[in-house]
Design a protein around this motif. Sequence first.
Motif, PDB file in Angstrom:
ATOM      1  N   VAL A  61       0.833  -1.204   0.000  1.00  0.00           N
ATOM      2  CA  VAL A  61       0.000   0.000   0.000  1.00  0.00           C
ATOM      3  C   VAL A  61       0.868   1.255   0.000  1.00  0.00           C
ATOM      4  CG1 VAL A  61      -1.671   1.334   1.339  1.00  0.00           C
ATOM      5  CG2 VAL A  61      -1.971  -1.135   1.097  1.00  0.00           C
ATOM      6  N   LEU A 121      -8.394   0.745   2.236  1.00  0.00           N
ATOM      7  CA  LEU A 121      -8.085  -0.178   1.151  1.00  0.00           C
ATOM      8  C   LEU A 121      -9.238  -1.157   1.011  1.00  0.00           C
ATOM      9  CD1 LEU A 121      -6.051  -1.509  -0.896  1.00  0.00           C
ATOM     10  CD2 LEU A 121      -5.365  -2.992   1.019  1.00  0.00           C
ATOM     11  N   LEU A 139      -7.604   2.088  -3.421  1.00  0.00           N
ATOM     12  CA  LEU A 139      -7.049   2.795  -2.270  1.00  0.00           C
ATOM     13  C   LEU A 139      -7.629   4.195  -2.271  1.00  0.00           C
ATOM     14  CD1 LEU A 139      -4.994   2.687   0.095  1.00  0.00           C
ATOM     15  CD2 LEU A 139      -3.301   3.643  -1.490  1.00  0.00           C
TER      16      LEU A 139
END
Length: 451
Positions: free
Chosen positions: A10, A55, A107
């Motif tokens: 991420v 997320l 995201l």
Amino acid sequence: MTPTALAEAVADRYADAGNGPTTITGLQRLTGGASRETWSMTAVSDRSPDTELILRRDPPGLEEPERMALEAASIIEARRAGVPVPRLYAHSRPGTTDDTLGTAYMLMEKLPGEALPQRLLRDPEYADIRPRLAYEAGRTLARIHRMDPERVAGLADQDPIESLFPLYLSIGSRLPALDLAFRWLREHRPETTRKAVVHGDFRNGNLLVEPDGIRAVLDWELVHLGDPMEDLGWLCTKTWRFGSSAPVGGFGERDELFRGYADECGVAPDPAAVHWWEVYGTLRWAYMCRLQASRGSDSGSNPLELLAIGRRITECEHDLLNLLGVGTAERPSTPPEGPADDDLFGTPSAAALLGAVRGFVRSQSDDATGRSRYLGRVAGNVLGVVERELTTGDAARRDHRARLAALNLRSEAELAVALAEGALSIETAEVADAVRGAVAARLAVAAPNYV
């Protein structure tokens, strides 16, 4: 994928969005979301203030990259059209999964607000906004229906009945209440006057709300092209009222929803058309309950929650009978049968043992936090279903077989087909009793407090 590896992946995606080297802290999986994983975290970067992120990703092995890309495109267009949505930082592309994240994903920013229906409907903090939410929801839906479908590639445009019916036949046995609903929908279908982008899951639970109004519309994974009245009917479906008597999401009246919609776009919703879509929405949720349960049978990551949803189909049966004017039976009055004095397995009974385990699981979940607390409650509810079925199931099955035998039928699926084809009529007292009795017996086991 380990939490550390997920956080590093991420961080790379957030950095690539123009934020420079990033560290992810506070990674935590959130509760809810039976079909997708949802994670919260904070991004720490030298180029931008600390930012809270969400997320959303498909469970590994159950990837749907095309659907995830469609959802991302819908959020981007919704933002352009003035619909309140989170800012999107990164997402996977159509036809691909992310090599680092291992699956399709989005995201986005984490916005302030509350989405949990029970809090929105009961907490004093939201007392002032609750009376205005139906009107606001109407205005928000009108903005969604102004979105440009040409800017959202891949929107499906299917006949709602003819696409749902084969899916219904593909999972599980036929049920009379559901077949009755399909027949009613075909016979009472309203004229569709326009096509628009339809959110597909606009309801209490997918709205992020602050004390002064709707902050964001969430969960666009079911977006498609269709009759805009579908979204209004879905919002009015009883499932999404969460125990409240107010017909619009548990927080408002239909007149306010319609007024907000008309004030925003100049189109006054037809109440009869919205009712048709409410029936359709209830039927659609029944299929979705079965679908989730079938996924639970094959899932290694989330079977408990998915399987538990399967028994909720009886709530839909109950609601459909009421919506169609058939009515429902009272809770079965047959007394439960306890074990005989000389029962082979002795005492305590299996039901008593399950009750004790259920109490233990609930007490442990009360002391837990986050997802463990949530799943502990789900487990407690499932144990309650099993306990009630053990206690009352044999008597209910005998009564059910007797009602079917009186109609010269061997199964409830035969009754469903006979009703669908017109060989039997729900107007016949014995037929109505058989349909109502079966639904009442299932509801008494799966959700005795639903009514």
